[in-house]
Design a protein around this motif. Structure first.
Motif, PDB file in Angstrom:
ATOM      1  N   ILE A 132       0.844  -1.201   0.000  1.00 54.10           N
ATOM      2  CA  ILE A 132       0.000   0.000   0.000  1.00 54.10           C
ATOM      3  C   ILE A 132       0.878   1.250   0.000  1.00 54.10           C
ATOM      4  O   ILE A 132       0.681   2.167  -0.815  1.00 54.10           O
ATOM      5  N   ARG A 133       1.855   1.296   0.900  1.00 46.08           N
ATOM      6  CA  ARG A 133       2.736   2.467   1.003  1.00 46.08           C
ATOM      7  C   ARG A 133       3.529   2.681  -0.286  1.00 46.08           C
ATOM      8  O   ARG A 133       3.648   3.811  -0.770  1.00 46.08           O
ATOM      9  N   VAL A 134       4.060   1.609  -0.840  1.00 46.47           N
ATOM     10  CA  VAL A 134       4.859   1.717  -2.066  1.00 46.47           C
ATOM     11  C   VAL A 134       4.001   2.214  -3.222  1.00 46.47           C
ATOM     12  O   VAL A 134       4.406   3.096  -3.983  1.00 46.47           O
ATOM     13  N   ARG A 135       2.815   1.677  -3.363  1.00 49.35           N
ATOM     14  CA  ARG A 135       1.936   2.096  -4.465  1.00 49.35           C
ATOM     15  C   ARG A 135       1.478   3.534  -4.309  1.00 49.35           C
ATOM     16  O   ARG A 135       1.376   4.278  -5.284  1.00 49.35           O
ATOM     17  N   ARG A 136       1.210   3.955  -3.086  1.00 48.05           N
ATOM     18  CA  ARG A 136       0.832   5.358  -2.859  1.00 48.05           C
ATOM     19  C   ARG A 136       2.002   6.296  -3.132  1.00 48.05           C
ATOM     20  O   ARG A 136       1.830   7.363  -3.720  1.00 48.05           O
TER      21      ARG A 136
END
Length: 74
Positions: free
Chosen positions: A50-54
């Motif tokens: 989630i963090r990487v994609r955001r």
């Protein structure tokens, strides 16, 4: 990637899309809680995805803004 990361990333993609479509940020956290109840390893991989994609989305938005400014300046 390994199976945990692959599955967590697929789930992250689906959760982000569903959250955006339904305008409900809680979905992402609720999915995390469900994962954490069974597998903290899967939960950590999911939250990382989630963090990487955001972060990637923010970086792409920034690059697009830079391109737009450069095009207007020319």
């Amino acid at each position: 990637m390994g199976i945990v990361e692959d599955l967590a990333d697929e789930l992250a993609v689906d959760a982000l899309a569903t959250s955006e479509r339904l305008e409900n940020e809680k979905i992402i956290l609720e999915v995390s809680e469900i994962l954490g109840a069974s597998s903290t390893t899967a939960q950590e991989a999911y939250l990382t995805a989630i963090r990487v994609r955001r972060a990637e989305a923010r970086a792409r938005k920034y690059l697009e803004e830079c391109r737009t400014k450069a095009a207007k300046a020319q």
